[in-house]
Design a protein around this motif. Sequence first.
Motif, PDB file in Angstrom:
ATOM      1  N   SER A  26       0.831  -1.205   0.000  1.00 17.82           N
ATOM      2  CA  SER A  26       0.000   0.000   0.000  1.00 17.82           C
ATOM      3  C   SER A  26       0.866   1.255   0.000  1.00 17.82           C
ATOM      4  O   SER A  26       0.581   2.226  -0.712  1.00 17.82           O
ATOM      5  CB  SER A  26      -0.932  -0.005   1.219  1.00 17.82           C
ATOM      6  OG  SER A  26      -1.812  -1.106   1.174  1.00 17.82           O
ATOM      7  N   LEU A  27       1.935   1.250   0.786  1.00 19.64           N
ATOM      8  CA  LEU A  27       2.848   2.400   0.813  1.00 19.64           C
ATOM      9  C   LEU A  27       3.496   2.611  -0.549  1.00 19.64           C
ATOM     10  O   LEU A  27       3.691   3.751  -0.988  1.00 19.64           O
ATOM     11  CB  LEU A  27       3.926   2.191   1.883  1.00 19.64           C
ATOM     12  CG  LEU A  27       3.476   2.284   3.345  1.00 19.64           C
ATOM     13  CD1 LEU A  27       4.624   1.918   4.274  1.00 19.64           C
ATOM     14  CD2 LEU A  27       2.962   3.691   3.668  1.00 19.64           C
ATOM     15  N   ILE A 231       9.098  -5.659   8.882  1.00 17.39           N
ATOM     16  CA  ILE A 231       8.889  -4.421   9.663  1.00 17.39           C
ATOM     17  C   ILE A 231      10.003  -3.423   9.374  1.00 17.39           C
ATOM     18  O   ILE A 231       9.768  -2.204   9.291  1.00 17.39           O
ATOM     19  CB  ILE A 231       8.809  -4.738  11.168  1.00 17.39           C
ATOM     20  CG1 ILE A 231       7.419  -5.261  11.511  1.00 17.39           C
ATOM     21  CG2 ILE A 231       9.115  -3.517  12.020  1.00 17.39           C
ATOM     22  CD1 ILE A 231       6.307  -4.238  11.296  1.00 17.39           C
ATOM     23  N   PHE A 232      11.216  -3.921   9.194  1.00 14.10           N
ATOM     24  CA  PHE A 232      12.322  -3.030   8.839  1.00 14.10           C
ATOM     25  C   PHE A 232      12.025  -2.315   7.520  1.00 14.10           C
ATOM     26  O   PHE A 232      12.226  -1.103   7.393  1.00 14.10           O
ATOM     27  CB  PHE A 232      13.623  -3.826   8.732  1.00 14.10           C
ATOM     28  CG  PHE A 232      14.808  -3.006   8.326  1.00 14.10           C
ATOM     29  CD1 PHE A 232      15.477  -2.217   9.252  1.00 14.10           C
ATOM     30  CD2 PHE A 232      15.251  -2.999   7.006  1.00 14.10           C
ATOM     31  CE1 PHE A 232      16.563  -1.442   8.870  1.00 14.10           C
ATOM     32  CE2 PHE A 232      16.340  -2.235   6.617  1.00 14.10           C
ATOM     33  CZ  PHE A 232      17.001  -1.444   7.552  1.00 14.10           C
ATOM     34  N   GLU A 233      11.522  -3.073   6.520  1.00 13.18           N
ATOM     35  CA  GLU A 233      11.162  -2.474   5.236  1.00 13.18           C
ATOM     36  C   GLU A 233      10.016  -1.472   5.401  1.00 13.18           C
ATOM     37  O   GLU A 233      10.024  -0.397   4.800  1.00 13.18           O
ATOM     38  CB  GLU A 233      10.752  -3.570   4.241  1.00 13.18           C
ATOM     39  CG  GLU A 233      11.864  -4.523   3.846  1.00 13.18           C
ATOM     40  CD  GLU A 233      12.946  -3.843   3.026  1.00 13.18           C
ATOM     41  OE1 GLU A 233      12.602  -2.963   2.203  1.00 13.18           O
ATOM     42  OE2 GLU A 233      14.128  -4.184   3.213  1.00 13.18           O
ATOM     43  N   GLY A 238       8.655   4.691   5.905  1.00 15.27           N
ATOM     44  CA  GLY A 238       7.908   5.709   6.644  1.00 15.27           C
ATOM     45  C   GLY A 238       6.563   5.237   7.159  1.00 15.27           C
ATOM     46  O   GLY A 238       5.719   6.059   7.531  1.00 15.27           O
ATOM     47  N   GLY A 239       6.347   3.917   7.196  1.00 17.95           N
ATOM     48  CA  GLY A 239       5.082   3.388   7.682  1.00 17.95           C
ATOM     49  C   GLY A 239       4.912   3.579   9.181  1.00 17.95           C
ATOM     50  O   GLY A 239       5.882   3.545   9.935  1.00 17.95           O
ATOM     51  N   ASP A 240       3.688   3.783   9.621  1.00 17.82           N
ATOM     52  CA  ASP A 240       3.375   3.969  11.043  1.00 17.82           C
ATOM     53  C   ASP A 240       2.820   2.675  11.635  1.00 17.82           C
ATOM     54  O   ASP A 240       1.875   2.092  11.090  1.00 17.82           O
ATOM     55  CB  ASP A 240       2.348   5.093  11.224  1.00 17.82           C
ATOM     56  CG  ASP A 240       2.950   6.464  10.965  1.00 17.82           C
ATOM     57  OD1 ASP A 240       4.189   6.584  11.019  1.00 17.82           O
ATOM     58  OD2 ASP A 240       2.184   7.407  10.696  1.00 17.82           O
ATOM     59  N   LEU A 241       3.402   2.261  12.750  1.00 21.61           N
ATOM     60  CA  LEU A 241       2.975   1.056  13.460  1.00 21.61           C
ATOM     61  C   LEU A 241       2.597   1.434  14.883  1.00 21.61           C
ATOM     62  O   LEU A 241       3.338   2.154  15.561  1.00 21.61           O
ATOM     63  CB  LEU A 241       4.105   0.022  13.480  1.00 21.61           C
ATOM     64  CG  LEU A 241       3.937  -1.182  14.399  1.00 21.61           C
ATOM     65  CD1 LEU A 241       2.760  -2.046  13.961  1.00 21.61           C
ATOM     66  CD2 LEU A 241       5.216  -2.019  14.436  1.00 21.61           C
ATOM     67  N   LYS A 242       1.442   0.970  15.327  1.00 13.22           N
ATOM     68  CA  LYS A 242       0.990   1.249  16.688  1.00 13.22           C
ATOM     69  C   LYS A 242       0.483  -0.036  17.336  1.00 13.22           C
ATOM     70  O   LYS A 242      -0.365  -0.731  16.774  1.00 13.22           O
ATOM     71  CB  LYS A 242      -0.145   2.283  16.665  1.00 13.22           C
ATOM     72  CG  LYS A 242      -0.571   2.768  18.040  1.00 13.22           C
ATOM     73  CD  LYS A 242       0.496   3.654  18.652  1.00 13.22           C
ATOM     74  CE  LYS A 242       0.069   4.207  20.009  1.00 13.22           C
ATOM     75  NZ  LYS A 242       1.087   5.128  20.561  1.00 13.22           N
TER      76      LYS A 242
END
Length: 449
Positions: A26-27, A231-233, A238-242
């Motif tokens: 998606s990014l 997750i590193f990629e 610039g992906g946001d993880l919460k």
Amino acid sequence: MTVLQKSYHKAVIGFNYLSIAFSIISLKKNEPVLLIDEPDIVFANKWFLNLGLLEVELIKSIGEVYDIPPLANLNKYLTTKSTIINLDDIMIELSDSPYANVREFARKLPMTFNDVYQDFLLSLNPETFDEDLFLYIKKIVKNSLNNFQNEKLSEVFNVFTGHELEKLVKKFSDYLKSDELENKQIHFILQVLNQSIFSSSKSDFESQFLLLSSLSPRYEVNESGLMNDLIFEFRKMGGDLKKCQIKDWGIAKNELDYLLLNSLDGVIKVTNTYIFGNFSDQYPFYSDQEKNKYLSIEVSGLIEHKFLEQFKNKRIVFSKKERMGGDFPYWEVSINNSGKMSGTYCYADYQGSKDTFYYTHCIEDLYNSLVELLPGLKRADFISSVKLAPGRDTWYNVENQKPNNLKPHNLRPLSQLYLKSNKKKVEKIELCSTLRSRSLGLYSLSLIH
């Protein structure tokens, strides 16, 4: 601490390698994504972490198309794992050689391939046969990507015409259509090993998928290693993880408009939301497929036995004819090099039931099955070492559905969500769980990119 935006094009809920890969794609399409690690949403099933060559090649190809190194180099996270299927008094061991697997079926279940094996497979070089099957799987993957929007997904599999492999496909499909109890048993066990639904209804499309899954080498995924690299990629882009719970689902006029996070970030506006996992009963919506559900119990323990070596690092599956369609239809275990056992026990989820109700059943069935493989296994030692917990795996008995409803014809959503309050469909939210895959397991789920 990551400061979240006030709105996102996509919210992806559930933390697993599929949801991370979907978020990365998606990014790459310039769609802002919030990936939410929601503890209440977990993914299943065994086929999610036990892949056949079809799924491996498809995921690798998706990684190459979208330039996602961990997916393109998926082999570094895989370990070959044989499968032993115990059908009452028949034991079938499937290896990493398709030719050997055809021969094993022909020997143990003669009605599957015996005449085909005698007619033409005996004269073939095993390496040549294996290479042919690998080549045809790659053709299916190529068709899958080239015909991504094809309305008839079954056409993607039409690559056998005029080849000797076509005889195997036809023979296997005819075998599964028989009303013999043995045939029904192998159909059932191959379904629960490779997908989330089971039914006595047959389709040539599903039969072809199950055949490829059975003949193909199987691989166990190093889930933590793959997720860490993905997750590193994701972070690099610039992906946001919460990691948090969802306090409230902002549904207005039957559309999901926002998510209220149980964190300082508060309300997040979302355009589209995707749930990668099975959700809690506490949520304000339900799936139209949540019927005739089967849940699982996770089993762990330590086993010591002089014959244990030949069963280590293999997937050992048990199915009994008298249990098909019953409350406890199948169970399986794996034993690592240290003798540590991990297992899954399937049971029917009736209203008001709890997994603890079936702990005794689970222990008895596992012990009685293992003692047949490991004569003299001490009952007291086995019981004292076993630990039980709620499992992640889920299946659905769709016996009452039409055969055409059992397979995905195309890539439109296959499992809708409905509000509990008014039973109306919720828009702008998609369930990308094991339910979506229908009768093609991880293969069809991987195509949602």
